[in-house]
Design a protein around this motif. Sequence first.
Motif, short mmCIF file in Angstrom:
data_model
loop_
_atom_site.label_atom_id
_atom_site.label_comp_id
_atom_site.label_asym_id
_atom_site.label_seq_id
_atom_site.Cartn_x
_atom_site.Cartn_y
_atom_site.Cartn_z
N LEU A 112 21.09 42.52 -8.72
CA LEU A 112 21.50 43.79 -8.14
C LEU A 112 20.87 44.99 -8.84
O LEU A 112 21.11 46.13 -8.43
CB LEU A 112 23.03 43.93 -8.21
CG LEU A 112 23.84 42.81 -7.54
CD1 LEU A 112 25.33 43.09 -7.68
CD2 LEU A 112 23.46 42.66 -6.07
N ASP A 114 17.48 47.02 -10.25
CA ASP A 114 16.05 47.27 -10.30
C ASP A 114 15.81 48.28 -11.43
O ASP A 114 16.36 49.38 -11.40
CB ASP A 114 15.58 47.84 -8.96
CG ASP A 114 14.07 48.00 -8.88
OD1 ASP A 114 13.41 48.05 -9.93
OD2 ASP A 114 13.53 48.08 -7.76
N SER A 152 22.33 54.51 -9.82
CA SER A 152 22.64 53.41 -10.72
C SER A 152 24.11 53.50 -11.09
O SER A 152 24.60 54.56 -11.49
CB SER A 152 21.78 53.50 -11.99
OG SER A 152 22.17 52.51 -12.93
N ALA A 169 24.77 47.87 -10.57
CA ALA A 169 23.86 47.79 -9.42
C ALA A 169 23.06 49.08 -9.32
O ALA A 169 23.50 50.15 -9.77
CB ALA A 169 24.64 47.55 -8.13
N THR A 170 21.89 48.97 -8.71
CA THR A 170 21.10 50.14 -8.38
C THR A 170 21.01 50.26 -6.86
O THR A 170 21.28 49.30 -6.13
CB THR A 170 19.68 50.04 -8.97
OG1 THR A 170 19.09 48.79 -8.58
CG2 THR A 170 19.72 50.15 -10.48
N GLY A 171 20.64 51.44 -6.40
CA GLY A 171 20.50 51.66 -4.97
C GLY A 171 19.33 52.59 -4.67
O GLY A 171 19.06 53.53 -5.43
N SER A 194 19.26 51.48 3.15
CA SER A 194 19.68 51.44 1.76
C SER A 194 19.53 50.02 1.24
O SER A 194 19.90 49.06 1.93
CB SER A 194 21.14 51.89 1.61
OG SER A 194 21.31 53.23 2.01
N ARG A 196 19.08 47.44 -2.69
CA ARG A 196 19.27 47.37 -4.14
C ARG A 196 17.96 47.50 -4.90
O ARG A 196 17.95 48.00 -6.02
CB ARG A 196 19.94 46.03 -4.51
CG ARG A 196 21.37 45.90 -4.04
CD ARG A 196 22.26 46.91 -4.70
NE ARG A 196 23.66 46.75 -4.36
CZ ARG A 196 24.57 47.71 -4.46
NH1 ARG A 196 24.18 48.91 -4.88
NH2 ARG A 196 25.81 47.50 -4.15
N HIS A 197 16.87 47.03 -4.34
CA HIS A 197 15.56 47.06 -5.01
C HIS A 197 14.59 47.90 -4.18
O HIS A 197 14.52 47.76 -2.95
CB HIS A 197 15.00 45.65 -5.18
CG HIS A 197 15.65 44.88 -6.29
ND1 HIS A 197 14.98 44.49 -7.42
CD2 HIS A 197 16.92 44.43 -6.43
CE1 HIS A 197 15.80 43.84 -8.22
NE2 HIS A 197 16.98 43.78 -7.63
N ARG A 284 20.99 40.37 -4.06
CA ARG A 284 20.60 41.74 -3.70
C ARG A 284 21.47 42.33 -2.60
O ARG A 284 21.08 43.31 -1.95
CB ARG A 284 19.12 41.83 -3.32
CG ARG A 284 18.16 41.41 -4.44
CD ARG A 284 16.71 41.77 -4.11
NE ARG A 284 15.83 41.36 -5.20
CZ ARG A 284 14.53 41.66 -5.27
NH1 ARG A 284 13.96 42.37 -4.28
NH2 ARG A 284 13.80 41.25 -6.29
N LEU A 286 24.32 44.50 -0.71
CA LEU A 286 24.93 45.80 -0.97
C LEU A 286 26.41 45.69 -1.29
O LEU A 286 27.00 46.61 -1.85
CB LEU A 286 24.71 46.74 0.22
CG LEU A 286 23.27 47.21 0.43
CD1 LEU A 286 23.19 48.13 1.65
CD2 LEU A 286 22.75 47.94 -0.80
#
Length: 443
Positions: A112, A114, A152, A169-171, A194, A196-197, A284, A286
């Motif tokens: 999740l 990046d 993040s 997680a990142t978005g 949208s 995650r990576h 990955r 959401l």
Amino acid sequence: MDENLLHDVVAAARKAGADAAEAVFAERQSLSVGVRLGELEEVEREEAKDLGLRVFVGRRSATVSGSDVSPEARAKLVERAVAMARLAPEDPYAGFAPKDRLAKGPFPDLDLIDAYEPSAETLEGQARAAEAAARAIEGVTNSDGGSSSWSSTVWRLVTSDGFSGQHAATGFGVSASAIAGEGAGMERGGEGRSVRHAEDLPSPETIGAKAGQQAVARLGARKIGSTTAPVIFENRLAMSLISPLIGAISGPAIARGTSFLKDKLNQKIFAAGVQLTDDPHRVRGLGSAPFDDEGVTTVRRALVDDGVLTTWLLNSASARQLNLETTGHASRGSAGAPGVSTHNLTLEPGELDLAGLMGQAKDGLFITSMFGPSLNGNTGDWSVGCSGFWFENGQLAYPVTEITVAGNLIDIYGRLVVGSDLELRGASNSPSLLVDGLAIAGK
């Protein structure tokens, strides 16, 4: 916030008189850039930290939160929470999740995060590219802008029952909105994604072009007379037809008796073959998480299996009230008691693509935009404003607007035909859906 500090907060609450306590900490960083008509319009940077504390004194509980995490602020948070709990009414169902249901590490790697953090200049370039692609579509006359963003988040839970867990997680997101036509004949179209990576994002040009094409396709939209006809919900928005089901099978709604599905557990509510799954461990995804917001292990579930409703969505409190076990769907922020929510919800694809659904229906309404839904939670009576296209002989004929469709969801669900054009765009996804006959209110 260091895990040890959360343990200290929990210990301080116990020392102050709480029988049990849990602390949550959420930290978020984000950067977003918006442009309009080729000019930079907005740059927004956010850095937020929130500490939440829930304490129990017997069956009485209270939750407090704050953004100041200094030692002095933490001490005041503990003092206030315990004082509030002592004055709260008793709740026979309050309490932590059962210890034997708590997740234990090591937690699954759901990929999740990046590590790439784009600069404001990079995001501005993506926003400009998306908007430029939208404005380049013939027939587009104006723009509501393009945007690009990065975020993040880190969330950690520690309880006096011994649970400690973190997920992060990142978005990344890009969107564009275009306007076609002039005056009263203007139409809007939008597209956004949208992920995650960053590498999973479609190109800004693809997103922008889609927004422009949608706006242009709606030019010349007509009003139609009221009728009853087959209705197809486009895959981009079809989950809006399914989302009332999620509220209707939530434990709190069932416990209150305010659900149109309260008597439907283990009954067939969809056609044979229909599968609605919730997968918290999608790589990955959401909505992915190794545990819910009470620390309970999350598992993949078929909420609807071969058309049969198989479960309620339960947190610990609603499970106790219904004399059942939590399903790992607790959801909460830093403030307030847990509610319930799904993770990665998917209506599994059927056999017919969109052309096949139109061919089966022959004539009807293809909905591409919805707004202002209305639902009677007790009966399932539902209506929504919409626009889209009229199709004839299985082919799109002309755009239509200012329409309302209505029906009872129990009846609608029983007659749904699920398409095959599933596209994973968010945490809730569905193929296009056909209902063989719905009341359509027009001019």
